[in-house]
Design an enzyme around this catalytic site. Structure first.
Site, PDB file in Angstrom:
ATOM      1  N   GLY A   1       6.450   5.196   0.388  1.00 56.69           N
ATOM      2  CA  GLY A   1       6.612   5.345   1.822  1.00 56.69           C
ATOM      3  C   GLY A   1       5.509   4.797   2.688  1.00 56.69           C
ATOM      4  O   GLY A   1       5.600   4.855   3.908  1.00 56.69           O
TER       5      GLY A   1
ATOM      6  N   LYS B   1      -2.712   1.967  -8.500  1.00 58.20           N
ATOM      7  CA  LYS B   1      -1.539   2.778  -8.166  1.00 58.20           C
ATOM      8  C   LYS B   1      -1.272   3.874  -9.202  1.00 58.20           C
ATOM      9  O   LYS B   1      -0.524   4.809  -8.920  1.00 58.20           O
ATOM     10  CB  LYS B   1      -0.298   1.889  -8.040  1.00 58.20           C
ATOM     11  CG  LYS B   1      -0.418   0.780  -6.992  1.00 58.20           C
ATOM     12  CD  LYS B   1      -0.544   1.320  -5.603  1.00 58.20           C
ATOM     13  CE  LYS B   1      -0.619   0.238  -4.553  1.00 58.20           C
ATOM     14  NZ  LYS B   1       0.630  -0.490  -4.387  1.00 58.20           N
TER      15      LYS B   1
ATOM     16  N   GLU C   1      14.807   3.899   0.726  1.00 55.90           N
ATOM     17  CA  GLU C   1      14.433   3.616  -0.658  1.00 55.90           C
ATOM     18  C   GLU C   1      14.896   4.732  -1.589  1.00 55.90           C
ATOM     19  O   GLU C   1      15.366   4.472  -2.699  1.00 55.90           O
ATOM     20  CB  GLU C   1      12.916   3.428  -0.755  1.00 55.90           C
ATOM     21  CG  GLU C   1      12.424   2.134  -0.116  1.00 55.90           C
ATOM     22  CD  GLU C   1      10.927   2.027  -0.056  1.00 55.90           C
ATOM     23  OE1 GLU C   1      10.417   0.909   0.123  1.00 55.90           O
ATOM     24  OE2 GLU C   1      10.236   3.058  -0.173  1.00 55.90           O
TER      25      GLU C   1
END
Length: 221
Positions: free
Chosen positions: A90, A116, A98
């Site tokens: 987001g 990540k 999504e």
């Protein structure tokens, strides 16, 4: 092999697929466009106008979600991935679309680069929440009670609205040890449309290095 080359193995010819938003998704869309121009047959449901415009410009046929369901696979990026393949998404502000497209897919394949992967969701300190503009004061108050410290996303001082016409609250959070519980608590607030917590949706995560060369591939058991 790059993570984008590898993800093409998950896309069956003749299928309808979901295409995500953001840097990783855009790189995938470009590679898919090359394959389509070479004769590969596929149709796509985009999660954002930017992804739709890019795909159309590359000759990838688009369909509405109703026409494509169930989607064979959705390819997207993520902002955080924990060891159980739960996600926070987001940061690119397309989280609700999504999540809808991911839920309509048989598989969700996530492409990420360095930084990540996290030990616990919330490690990067931000959780986006999409809310109805009218409900902003209520949602801010209730999120504060959950220690989520919400800040209205308003670049250049102007309220940002998603393609759904909603606002975004960026919740400044710490690590989230019980993400499922927090998801239920936030979704119970009147006016909340969706959160950036994507729990139990990802099937495969492909991790690349700074050049997106494939470093590891992880699948949900």
């Amino acid at each position: 092999m790059t993570i984008f080359d590898r993800v093409l193995d998950f896309v069956p010819e003749g299928a309808a697929i979901g295409i995500g938003s953001g840097r990783a998704a855009e790189a995938f869309i470009k590679l898919l466009g090359d394959r389509v121009r070479a004769g590969f047959r596929v149709t796509a449901v985009p999660t954002s106008r930017a992804s739709a415009d890019l795909a159309q410009g590359l000759g990838i046929p688009l369909v509405e979600l109703e026409q494509g369901m169930p989607l064979a696979v959705t390819v997207d990026g993520a902002d955080e991935v924990d060891p159980h393949l739960n996600l926070i998404k987001g940061y690119g502000r397309a989280l609700v679309r999504e999540k809808v497209v991911a839920a309509a897919s048989k598989k969700l394949v996530i492409l990420i680069g360095p930084g990540k992967e996290v030990p616990v969701l919330g490690s990067r300190g931000k959780l986006p929440v999409e809310v109805v503009p009218f409900a902003l004061p209520l949602c801010q108050h209730r999120l504060k009670l959950l220690d989520c410290d919400p800040v209205v996303y308003a670049p250049d001082g102007r309220l940002f609205l998603t393609e759904n016409g909603n606002a975004i609250l960026d919740c400044h959070v710490g690590v989230i040890p019980r993400a499922g519980e927090l998801e239920l608590q936030i979704r119970a607030i009147s006016g909340v449309v969706g959160t950036g917590l994507f729990l139990g949706l990802a099937h495969t995560v492909l991790v690349g290095d700074d050049r997106f060369e494939l470093v590891s591939e992880k699948q949900r058991p």
